[in-house]
Motif scaffolding. Structure first.
Motif, PDB file in Angstrom:
ATOM      1  N   ALA A   1      -9.042  -5.052  14.064  1.00  0.00           N
ATOM      2  CA  ALA A   1      -8.116  -5.434  12.997  1.00  0.00           C
ATOM      3  C   ALA A   1      -6.752  -5.706  13.616  1.00  0.00           C
ATOM      4  N   ARG A   2      -6.217  -6.885  13.343  1.00  0.00           N
ATOM      5  CA  ARG A   2      -4.868  -7.238  13.799  1.00  0.00           C
ATOM      6  C   ARG A   2      -3.943  -7.093  12.597  1.00  0.00           C
ATOM      7  N   VAL A   3      -2.947  -6.212  12.707  1.00  0.00           N
ATOM      8  CA  VAL A   3      -2.109  -5.831  11.567  1.00  0.00           C
ATOM      9  C   VAL A   3      -0.648  -6.140  11.880  1.00  0.00           C
ATOM     10  N   THR A   4       0.037  -6.763  10.922  1.00  0.00           N
ATOM     11  CA  THR A   4       1.478  -6.981  11.017  1.00  0.00           C
ATOM     12  C   THR A   4       2.135  -6.204   9.892  1.00  0.00           C
ATOM     13  N   LEU A   5       3.022  -5.270  10.258  1.00  0.00           N
ATOM     14  CA  LEU A   5       3.745  -4.453   9.276  1.00  0.00           C
ATOM     15  C   LEU A   5       5.085  -5.130   9.007  1.00  0.00           C
ATOM     16  N   HIS A   6       5.248  -5.638   7.786  1.00  0.00           N
ATOM     17  CA  HIS A   6       6.462  -6.369   7.426  1.00  0.00           C
ATOM     18  C   HIS A   6       7.588  -5.459   6.962  1.00  0.00           C
TER      19      HIS A   6
ATOM     20  N   LEU B   1      -1.632   2.351  10.448  1.00  0.00           N
ATOM     21  CA  LEU B   1      -0.327   2.023   9.862  1.00  0.00           C
ATOM     22  C   LEU B   1       0.702   3.113  10.137  1.00  0.00           C
ATOM     23  N   LYS B   2       0.258   4.345  10.246  1.00  0.00           N
ATOM     24  CA  LYS B   2       1.174   5.466  10.441  1.00  0.00           C
ATOM     25  C   LYS B   2       1.860   5.454  11.802  1.00  0.00           C
ATOM     26  N   ILE B   3       1.334   4.702  12.759  1.00  0.00           N
ATOM     27  CA  ILE B   3       1.963   4.658  14.079  1.00  0.00           C
ATOM     28  C   ILE B   3       2.816   3.400  14.270  1.00  0.00           C
ATOM     29  N   MET B   4       2.856   2.536  13.256  1.00  0.00           N
ATOM     30  CA  MET B   4       3.578   1.267  13.375  1.00  0.00           C
ATOM     31  C   MET B   4       4.999   1.367  12.831  1.00  0.00           C
TER      32      MET B   4
ATOM     33  N   TYR C   1       0.840  -1.191   0.000  1.00  0.00           N
ATOM     34  CA  TYR C   1       0.000   0.000   0.000  1.00  0.00           C
ATOM     35  C   TYR C   1       0.875   1.240   0.000  1.00  0.00           C
ATOM     36  N   ALA C   2       0.648   2.141  -0.945  1.00  0.00           N
ATOM     37  CA  ALA C   2       1.349   3.429  -0.984  1.00  0.00           C
ATOM     38  C   ALA C   2       0.610   4.372  -0.042  1.00  0.00           C
ATOM     39  N   MET C   3       1.262   4.771   1.022  1.00  0.00           N
ATOM     40  CA  MET C   3       0.625   5.570   2.076  1.00  0.00           C
ATOM     41  C   MET C   3      -0.071   6.803   1.511  1.00  0.00           C
ATOM     42  N   ASP C   4      -1.365   6.880   1.790  1.00  0.00           N
ATOM     43  CA  ASP C   4      -2.220   8.016   1.428  1.00  0.00           C
ATOM     44  C   ASP C   4      -2.344   8.254  -0.076  1.00  0.00           C
ATOM     45  N   LYS C   5      -1.952   7.280  -0.882  1.00  0.00           N
ATOM     46  CA  LYS C   5      -2.090   7.435  -2.331  1.00  0.00           C
ATOM     47  C   LYS C   5      -3.067   6.420  -2.907  1.00  0.00           C
ATOM     48  N   GLU C   6      -3.538   5.491  -2.090  1.00  0.00           N
ATOM     49  CA  GLU C   6      -4.464   4.459  -2.530  1.00  0.00           C
ATOM     50  C   GLU C   6      -5.628   4.395  -1.554  1.00  0.00           C
TER      51      GLU C   6
END
Length: 186
Positions: free
Chosen positions: A169-174, A133-136, A118-123
């Protein structure tokens, strides 16, 4: 002939009058919009109270309150002191996520949603997840509790998530890829 000229002058003077505003036959006071705003405020307050009640039942978890109007806790927090970078506008993030009801019933279980770039704030991405996502940081797994207006709102996801449903939502940022590196690779 003079009468003809007088008639033309009279018609041209009479035709130069400024247009008058036309008013509607009926006027609405805006009460419908005001009532809708009040209903939405009440619904949001009820959802937030319910989410807080669910959080209160799980006292062993340390919930954090975000400034954006949702709650979260770390399942896996980065302990690397050099890993301080969070995604910025245009960065490409690679992540996985699952979605459950606030009570924990799976809606989209692990593996049902593919790993996403995901392109941050572009999609397009629902508001709460975009803000979350911005705090991870890379390698972190965070569970977010989103009220419906931060999730899929009035329309739901038009599949499994209904109208005005708060979710977990459980999110894993790779990975976080720099915007500049992505543009050079293309």
């Amino acid at each position: 002939m003079r009468i003809f000229i007088i008639v033309i002058i009279f018609l041209s003077v009479a035709g130069c009058k400024s247009p008058e505003a036309r008013y509607p036959v009926t006027q609405n006071s805006g009460s419908y919009i005001d009532e809708s705003v009040e209903r939405n405020k009440e619904m949001i307050a009820e959802e937030e109270d319910y989410i807080k009640q669910v959080m209160g039942e799980n006292s062993s978890t340390e919930y954090l309150d975000s400034a954006e109007g949702f709650w979260y806790y770390y399942n896996q927090k980065s302990t690397d002191s050099t890993n301080t970078r969070t995604p910025q506008f245009g960065d490409v993030v690679v992540f996985d996520y699952t979605i459950s009801t606030i009570e924990g019933e799976p809606i989209y279980a692990e593996g049902e949603k593919p790993t996403r770039e995901y392109a941050m704030d572009k999609e397009k991405l629902f508001t709460g997840l975009r803000q979350g996502l911005k705090i991870m940081k890379e390698g972190e797994t965070v569970t977010f509790l989103f009220p419906s207006h931060k999730a899929f709102g009035y329309y739901g996801d038009r599949d499994r998530i209904g109208s005005n449903k708060p979710i977990t939502a459980r999110v894993t940022l790779h990975e976080i890829k720099d915007e500049i590196k992505q543009e050079n690779n293309n």
